[in-house]
Enzyme design. Structure first.
Site, short mmCIF file in Angstrom:
data_model
loop_
_atom_site.label_atom_id
_atom_site.label_comp_id
_atom_site.label_asym_id
_atom_site.label_seq_id
_atom_site.Cartn_x
_atom_site.Cartn_y
_atom_site.Cartn_z
N CYS A 9 0.80 -1.23 0.00
CA CYS A 9 0.00 0.00 0.00
C CYS A 9 0.83 1.29 0.00
CB CYS A 9 -0.97 -0.02 1.18
SG CYS A 9 -0.23 -0.62 2.70
N HIS A 58 -2.01 6.70 3.12
CA HIS A 58 -0.56 6.71 3.36
C HIS A 58 0.03 7.91 2.61
CE1 HIS A 58 -1.03 2.96 5.25
NE2 HIS A 58 -0.45 2.14 4.40
P1 NAP Z 1 -6.69 -8.26 8.71
O1 NAP Z 1 -7.70 -7.19 8.97
O2 NAP Z 1 -5.92 -8.78 9.87
O3 NAP Z 1 -7.48 -9.50 8.01
C1 NAP Z 1 -6.86 -10.75 7.80
C2 NAP Z 1 -7.83 -11.73 7.14
O4 NAP Z 1 -7.14 -12.98 7.00
C3 NAP Z 1 -9.10 -12.01 7.95
O5 NAP Z 1 -10.20 -12.19 7.08
C4 NAP Z 1 -8.78 -13.34 8.64
O6 NAP Z 1 -9.93 -14.13 8.94
C5 NAP Z 1 -7.97 -14.02 7.56
N1 NAP Z 1 -7.15 -15.09 8.13
C6 NAP Z 1 -6.26 -15.00 9.16
N2 NAP Z 1 -5.74 -16.23 9.44
C7 NAP Z 1 -6.35 -17.10 8.59
C8 NAP Z 1 -6.26 -18.51 8.38
N3 NAP Z 1 -5.45 -19.29 9.12
N4 NAP Z 1 -7.01 -19.06 7.39
C9 NAP Z 1 -7.84 -18.30 6.63
N5 NAP Z 1 -7.97 -16.97 6.79
C10 NAP Z 1 -7.24 -16.37 7.75
O7 NAP Z 1 -5.62 -7.82 7.63
P2 NAP Z 1 -5.74 -6.72 6.41
O8 NAP Z 1 -5.25 -5.41 6.85
O9 NAP Z 1 -7.11 -6.86 5.84
O10 NAP Z 1 -4.66 -7.28 5.40
C11 NAP Z 1 -4.90 -8.43 4.61
C12 NAP Z 1 -3.76 -8.64 3.62
O11 NAP Z 1 -3.69 -7.55 2.73
C13 NAP Z 1 -2.39 -8.75 4.29
O12 NAP Z 1 -1.61 -9.68 3.57
C14 NAP Z 1 -1.84 -7.35 4.16
O13 NAP Z 1 -0.43 -7.32 4.18
C15 NAP Z 1 -2.39 -6.94 2.79
N6 NAP Z 1 -2.57 -5.50 2.61
C16 NAP Z 1 -3.18 -4.72 3.54
C17 NAP Z 1 -3.33 -3.36 3.28
C18 NAP Z 1 -4.00 -2.42 4.27
O14 NAP Z 1 -3.93 -1.20 4.04
N7 NAP Z 1 -4.64 -2.89 5.33
C19 NAP Z 1 -2.88 -2.81 2.10
C20 NAP Z 1 -2.27 -3.64 1.16
C21 NAP Z 1 -2.12 -4.97 1.43
P3 NAP Z 1 -10.57 -14.18 10.44
O15 NAP Z 1 -11.34 -12.89 10.63
O16 NAP Z 1 -11.47 -15.37 10.37
O17 NAP Z 1 -9.43 -14.33 11.40
#
Ligand code: NAP
Length: 348
Positions: A148, A241
């Site tokens: 991001c 950001h």
């Molecule tokens: P998040 O809010 O922590 O969400 C993580 C997701 O992954 C939840 O749906 C969670 O499900 C799922 N998950 C966790 N452990 C799992 C497992 N063992 N099996 C299946 N699903 C599982 O994280 P986020 O901020 O959305 O980020 C998600 C991804 O996008 C990451 O790789 C991050 O680096 C990337 N990203 C994020 C952003 C940002 O600005 N936030 C920007 C670019 C890229 P549960 O709710 O069931 O635990």
């Protein structure tokens, strides 16, 4: 009528919710399947997720039962916002089973046959897909979007390639939504700045940028030679950001020429009129105190990168500020734009 069924892996997370919100009224894609961890599987989505976006969660999606993150029963096109600790194996299992995975996670971004796409900047990198099946054994494909913070830097630098990009330094001021939910404890972030983001954030900025700005030659990406130095910080901002960026160029264009290069920059999404394409992907703001996340991150539904404060830099030549919405242009919106491009290119 939206006619292409899609699934969302990691649907309950910060990025997953943004996928749901952005796809709710999408003209082509219809959310038909949601996957997350065993903690959420079996629950209706409304119960499994703690919805925290201003957009309303519709009943049709709120009632969908969350599935475990396994390919059986999922639509062919699957967006992924999975935590990177699990995305590697799960996304590979989906690709192996023949799905097209359009991912936000870092796990496959730097693989030689995986496109790391910003459709305005390097739509031609989709050509890498031709060799992906043979290299990986997958029946399906994985396509990724950048980190991001990288998307802000790479978008701002792309129109400057014509002037001979040599070096760049970026200090980021990254929003708390970039850390997922619950993310950084309020005790740590309120009234504070944290000069560290884990998960190799600085390294991602210093490598992904070169791949994105690179050119495809003989079926592989030849990285752009620009030298990138990144310092990242987490700041108490909800979304958006910001990057404070300095750049050294081989040529010495005047400031107006650079501003023109940003404002006139267009790519494949604008040419094709893709549904999520902002009309002007980079907008230069002339006010001396912009861009600001609170005022500018949501511009054009969060898909526009705003730039401002271009001035001379006594060290590298030029410096400016740039801003992008991290969970939209830097995550879910970016992936949806990638899938729209793939659809129009006949790759879905
Ligand atoms: P998040 O809010 O922590 O969400 C993580 C997701 O992954 C939840 O749906 C969670 O499900 C799922 N998950 C966790 N452990 C799992 C497992 N063992 N099996 C299946 N699903 C599982 O994280 P986020 O901020 O959305 O980020 C998600 C991804 O996008 C990451 O790789 C991050 O680096 C990337 N990203 C994020 C952003 C940002 O600005 N936030 C920007 C670019 C890229 P549960 O709710 O069931 O635990």
């Amino acid at each position: 009528m939206a006619s292409i069924e899609v699934g969302i892996l990691g649907a309950t997370g910060q990025v997953g919710q943004q996928f749901v919100a952005l796809l709710t009224h999408h003209p082509w894609f219809r959310v038909a399947w949601l996957g997350a961890s065993e903690r959420s599987a079996g629950k209706p989505y409304r119960e499994a997720t703690a919805w925290r976006l201003p957009a309303l969660l519709t009943d049709s999606v709120g009632r969908l039962k969350v599935q475990a993150a396994a390919p059986a029963g999922a639509p062919k096109l699957v967006f992924s916002g999975l935590d990177s600790s699990v995305a590697g194996d799960i996304e590979a299992a989906f690709a192996q089973a023949g799905h097209i995975v359009v991912s936000n996670s870092r796990n496959y971004r730097m693989e030689a046959t995986v496109p790391l796409l910003i459709p305005e900047v390097n739509a031609d990198h989709l050509a890498l897909l031709a060799a992906q099946g043979a290299a990986t054994g997958w029946k399906g494909r994985i396509v990724t979007n950048p980190n991001c913070a990288v998307v802000v830097l790479a978008m701002a630098l792309a129109p400057l390639r014509q002037f001979g990009l040599k070096k760049t330094m970026i200090t980021t001021l990254q929003a708390i939504s970039g850390a997922g939910y619950p993310g950084v404890p309020s005790w740590d972030i309120l009234g504070n700045v944290i000069p560290f983001i884990g998960g190799g954030e600085e390294e991602k900025i210093e490598t992904e940028t070169n791949k994105i700005l690179g050119a495809v030659k003989s079926g592989r990406v030849e990285n752009h030679p620009v030298t990138v130095s990144a310092a990242v910080t987490r700041v108490p901002v909800h979304n958006g950001h910001t990057g404070s960026i300095a750049v050294a160029l081989e040529q010495q264009p005047d400031l107006d020429t650079i501003i023109d290069a940003w404002n006139s920059f267009r790519g494949k999404p604008q040419e094709l009129g893709l549904p999520s394409a902002p009309p002007q992907p980079i907008v230069y703001l002339t006010e001396q105190n912009r861009p600001q996340p609170a005022l500018d991150a949501n511009r054009d539904d969060g898909m526009t990168v705003t730039v401002g404060r271009l001035r001379r830099c006594p060290v590298l030549g030029y410096k400016f500020a740039a801003l992008g919405h991290n969970t939209i242009r830097g995550a879910a919106g970016a992936a949806i734009l990638n899938a729209e491009l793939m659809h129009r290119e006949g790759l879905l």
